[in-house]
Design a protein around this motif. Sequence first.
Motif, short mmCIF file in Angstrom:
data_model
loop_
_atom_site.label_atom_id
_atom_site.label_comp_id
_atom_site.label_asym_id
_atom_site.label_seq_id
_atom_site.Cartn_x
_atom_site.Cartn_y
_atom_site.Cartn_z
N ASP A 176 0.82 -1.24 -0.06
CA ASP A 176 0.10 -0.14 0.02
C ASP A 176 0.76 1.19 0.12
OD1 ASP A 176 -2.26 -1.63 -0.11
OD2 ASP A 176 -2.80 -1.18 1.89
N ALA A 221 0.85 3.74 -3.06
CA ALA A 221 0.19 5.17 -2.95
C ALA A 221 1.39 6.12 -3.19
CB ALA A 221 -0.07 5.37 -1.31
N GLU A 235 0.52 8.66 -6.53
CA GLU A 235 0.59 10.22 -6.18
C GLU A 235 1.47 10.68 -7.31
OE1 GLU A 235 1.28 10.26 -2.25
OE2 GLU A 235 -0.93 9.57 -1.46
N PRO A 259 -7.74 -1.26 -6.82
CA PRO A 259 -8.39 0.06 -6.21
C PRO A 259 -7.64 1.17 -6.36
CG PRO A 259 -6.84 -1.73 -4.75
CD PRO A 259 -7.32 -2.48 -6.26
N TRP A 260 -6.31 1.22 -6.58
CA TRP A 260 -5.58 2.18 -6.89
C TRP A 260 -5.97 2.83 -8.37
CZ3 TRP A 260 -3.30 4.16 -2.96
CH2 TRP A 260 -2.58 3.31 -1.86
N GLU A 270 -8.80 2.81 -9.41
CA GLU A 270 -9.93 3.59 -9.10
C GLU A 270 -9.92 4.72 -8.43
OE1 GLU A 270 -12.45 0.91 -7.06
OE2 GLU A 270 -12.63 -0.72 -8.81
N ARG A 271 -8.83 5.02 -7.63
CA ARG A 271 -8.71 6.21 -6.72
C ARG A 271 -7.97 7.27 -7.59
NH1 ARG A 271 -5.57 5.16 -1.08
NH2 ARG A 271 -7.44 3.41 -1.19
N PHE A 272 -7.48 6.90 -8.53
CA PHE A 272 -6.42 7.59 -9.54
C PHE A 272 -6.92 7.29 -11.15
CE2 PHE A 272 -3.94 7.35 -5.80
CZ PHE A 272 -3.49 8.74 -5.35
#
Length: 295
Positions: free
Chosen positions: A169, A173, A177, A226-227, A229-231
């Motif tokens: 994670d 992350a 980013e 999931p990453w 979807e987040r970005f």
Amino acid sequence: MTTLNELVAVGLDGSAESMAAAHWAAQEALLREVPLRLVHAEEWSSARDLAPVTSAEMHSGWAEALLRNAAVELHERHPGLSISPLSLDDRPAKALSAVAATADMLVLGSRRLGAIAGFVLGSVGLAVIHSTERPIVLVRAGDDVIAHPQEHPGDREMVVGVDIHQPCDALLAFAFEEASRRSCTLRALHSWPLPPLVGYGAAYDPRVHAQLEMSAKAGLDEMLEPWRERFPGVQVAARVLCGRAAWQLVEAGSDAELVIVGRRIRHSSVGTRIGPIAHAVLHHARAPVAVIAHP
């Protein structure tokens, strides 16, 4: 408990490598919209027992001039950047580790061996990486790291090494980013080894190879989902490769803007172990390398 400041720090020692690191750090600070802190650390006061006090004063004056000249050069290229100097009378590894603990990121220069051999990770850099859990970026000298990311749009990418069998994670992350800030394609790589018996002359079955590859790719896609979807704005290229992870990362990152590797957090009083993959990538990568500590 240390308080985290929103800033990027860079270590300066007067070398071309540390100045290249300062230019890279300045770009990063601008992208994050945070100040840049220039840090020089040297234990000059300990020389007072062996030399006149003026020796320590000369060292202090040289450090102040180094930081002042670096700030002027960076201000000329980045006039809107907030820059603060910090001169510390302490052992470099100890001082830089303390600075890293309170910053978003610490950037260090690393001596280049050659066009292919990468760069040398000195004892200070190794000690700092081992002693802090903050992101550390190693930069070698070269004109390619001085250009602003937005000056060369197009097929720019970053590379991150992912172990699908371990939690990643913190690593992902940081990677997502950073790719979002720089508008880069993020290439996520997972390397898997052939079964040990293959190396001892066992019959090679391409069907088994294909099944292993499909399984690894499914695991990588599941970890990245999931990453993604987040970005949603980050373009991701996921790939699984058969072979040694370190060399796959070095090869894949030869033209990358940044190579990102993880290291397991180990609380040990013996040595400065950062893991074989991170260690190999740090010594042989041509691009800047970010080391991200994670459980």
